[in-house]
Design a protein around this motif. Structure first.
Motif, PDB file in Angstrom:
ATOM      1  N   GLY A  63       0.011   4.302  -0.056  1.00 22.87           N
ATOM      2  CA  GLY A  63       0.441   3.016   0.475  1.00 22.87           C
ATOM      3  C   GLY A  63      -0.592   2.491   1.447  1.00 22.87           C
ATOM      4  N   SER A  64      -1.069   1.263   1.222  1.00 23.14           N
ATOM      5  CA  SER A  64      -2.207   0.773   2.007  1.00 23.14           C
ATOM      6  C   SER A  64      -1.947  -0.512   2.764  1.00 23.14           C
ATOM      7  N   ALA A  65      -0.945  -1.292   2.371  1.00 24.83           N
ATOM      8  CA  ALA A  65      -0.668  -2.557   3.040  1.00 24.83           C
ATOM      9  C   ALA A  65       0.829  -2.806   3.036  1.00 24.83           C
ATOM     10  N   LEU A  66       1.305  -3.509   4.080  1.00 24.04           N
ATOM     11  CA  LEU A  66       2.730  -3.718   4.281  1.00 24.04           C
ATOM     12  C   LEU A  66       3.032  -5.191   4.512  1.00 24.04           C
ATOM     13  N   ALA A  67       4.280  -5.555   4.247  1.00 22.46           N
ATOM     14  CA  ALA A  67       4.774  -6.896   4.581  1.00 22.46           C
ATOM     15  C   ALA A  67       6.235  -6.789   4.964  1.00 22.46           C
ATOM     16  N   LEU A  68       6.620  -7.563   5.988  1.00 24.89           N
ATOM     17  CA  LEU A  68       8.030  -7.651   6.351  1.00 24.89           C
ATOM     18  C   LEU A  68       8.795  -8.355   5.241  1.00 24.89           C
ATOM     19  N   THR A  69      10.052  -7.977   5.081  1.00 21.86           N
ATOM     20  CA  THR A  69      10.908  -8.662   4.130  1.00 21.86           C
ATOM     21  C   THR A  69      12.340  -8.606   4.647  1.00 21.86           C
ATOM     22  N   ALA A  70      13.270  -9.166   3.903  1.00 24.88           N
ATOM     23  CA  ALA A  70      14.641  -9.271   4.373  1.00 24.88           C
ATOM     24  C   ALA A  70      15.287  -7.894   4.523  1.00 24.88           C
ATOM     25  N   GLY A  71      16.157  -7.768   5.531  1.00 30.53           N
ATOM     26  CA  GLY A  71      16.872  -6.519   5.727  1.00 30.53           C
ATOM     27  C   GLY A  71      15.975  -5.410   6.241  1.00 30.53           C
ATOM     28  N   ASP A  72      16.447  -4.191   6.120  1.00 27.75           N
ATOM     29  CA  ASP A  72      15.681  -3.035   6.583  1.00 27.75           C
ATOM     30  C   ASP A  72      14.770  -2.536   5.471  1.00 27.75           C
ATOM     31  N   ARG A  73      13.870  -3.410   5.041  1.00 30.12           N
ATOM     32  CA  ARG A  73      12.951  -3.075   3.966  1.00 30.12           C
ATOM     33  C   ARG A  73      11.551  -3.594   4.285  1.00 30.12           C
ATOM     34  N   LEU A  74      10.562  -2.938   3.698  1.00 29.60           N
ATOM     35  CA  LEU A  74       9.181  -3.391   3.750  1.00 29.60           C
ATOM     36  C   LEU A  74       8.637  -3.490   2.335  1.00 29.60           C
ATOM     37  N   LEU A  75       7.745  -4.439   2.111  1.00 30.41           N
ATOM     38  CA  LEU A  75       6.932  -4.406   0.895  1.00 30.41           C
ATOM     39  C   LEU A  75       5.770  -3.463   1.153  1.00 30.41           C
ATOM     40  N   VAL A  76       5.418  -2.655   0.156  1.00 31.64           N
ATOM     41  CA  VAL A  76       4.302  -1.720   0.277  1.00 31.64           C
ATOM     42  C   VAL A  76       3.391  -1.885  -0.929  1.00 31.64           C
TER      43      VAL A  76
END
Length: 298
Positions: A63-76
């Motif tokens: 996993g190298s990059a992240l983004a905030l998203t709805a709820g208790d989740r991240l994009l990876v």
């Protein structure tokens, strides 16, 4: 802040992490936490500066990059796919899988634009020119935005939202593009910052932009974070006690702190001894606040 005063800033060690390849710091203003990744140890970390607590999830891949998203989740960005990480259970769900031409290609740095689209670049160090930049939209569609790269790296947008920046590390250049926020299109590429006159090993890595439009880039093998004006003028450098800083981001209650991830991977025993804190997370008091983090689909 006058350029000369940047050299007076100091980097404080705020997390003794000893990561192999710390990267992708992402500030969550609502929760007041810093997400970051240790790529080679397959971990997504959650660091709470107010308490000093740090925990992590094993995501089972690079996993190298992240983004905030709805709820208790991240994009990876996870190898060759975009996934969703559940921060309550640690479950990883694949959302989209990519097919890359070169066998060594994987995702590298990424970030959401001001409209909430996730931009992620790839790296293909053994096949120069085979890396690319993609845009993953909230409707699930994907578009190739740039090709001919080798290690697509630090990216960001100007405060006005009309300029997009992208780094190609081996070229030692940061490019500027005209950006259309409504359509998400880029064009008219120019060289914003050219570090080809630097010492041979120094490469621009991750990138962050402050509210004045200044660009802050970590210099891999340069032991510092360098600051440049929107016009590309060098404003100064903040030294770190490690050889391989990887990526800065703005965080803290007023986004007035620059958090910097670092790496220990590839260093000799002598180099590790000289940079004992390689892989830790550092903080720098920012001369100007950073831009807010945009969540995916915002």
């Amino acid at each position: 802040m006058p350029p000369a005063s940047l050299s007076e800033l100091s980097a404080q060690n705020v997390l003794y992490a000893r990561a192999r390849l710390g990267e992708g710091p992402l500030w969550d203003g609502d929760k007041q936490v810093l997400y970051w990744v240790d790529i080679l140890n397959h971990r997504v970390h959650v660091f709470e500066p107010s308490s000093g607590d740090d925990c992590h999830w094993d995501v089972g891949g690079v996993g190298s990059a992240l983004a905030l998203t709805a709820g208790d989740r991240l994009l990876v960005a996870l190898g060759n796919r975009i996934a969703s990480l559940d921060l309550t259970s640690g479950a990883v769900e694949t959302l989209h899988t990519f097919e890359f031409d070169a066998p060594d290609t994987r995702f590298n740095d990424g970030k959401c634009d001001p409209q909430g689209r996730f931009w992620i670049g790839t790296m293909s160090p053994d096949h120069p020119g085979q890396a690319a930049l993609y845009r993953y939209d909230p409707d699930g569609s994907v578009k190739t935005m740039e090709t001919g790269l080798t290690i697509s790296n630090g990216l960001g947008w100007s405060p006005a939202g009309d300029t997009f920046y992208l780094t190609d590390s081996p070229q030692r250049k940061i490019y500027a593009y005209r950006f259309d926020g409504e359509t998400g299109e880029i064009g008219d590429r120019t060289v914003a910052i050219d570090l080809s006159d630097e010492a041979e090993a120094v490469e621009p890595d991750g990138l962050a932009i402050d509210s004045d439009g200044n660009l802050w880039t970590a210099l891999w093998d340069g032991g510092c974070v360098a600051c440049f004006s929107p016009a590309g003028d060098a404003l100064g450098r903040v030294k770190l006690p490690v050889q391989r800083p990887t990526c800065p981001t703005f965080g803290g209650p007023n986004r007035s702190t620059i958090y910097v991830t670092t790496a220990s991977v590839g260093l000799s025993q002598k180099e590790i001894q000289q940079g004992f804190y390689s892989g830790d997370v550092f903080a720098i008091a920012a001369p100007a606040p950073g831009l807010p983090t945009t969540a995916f689909g915002a």
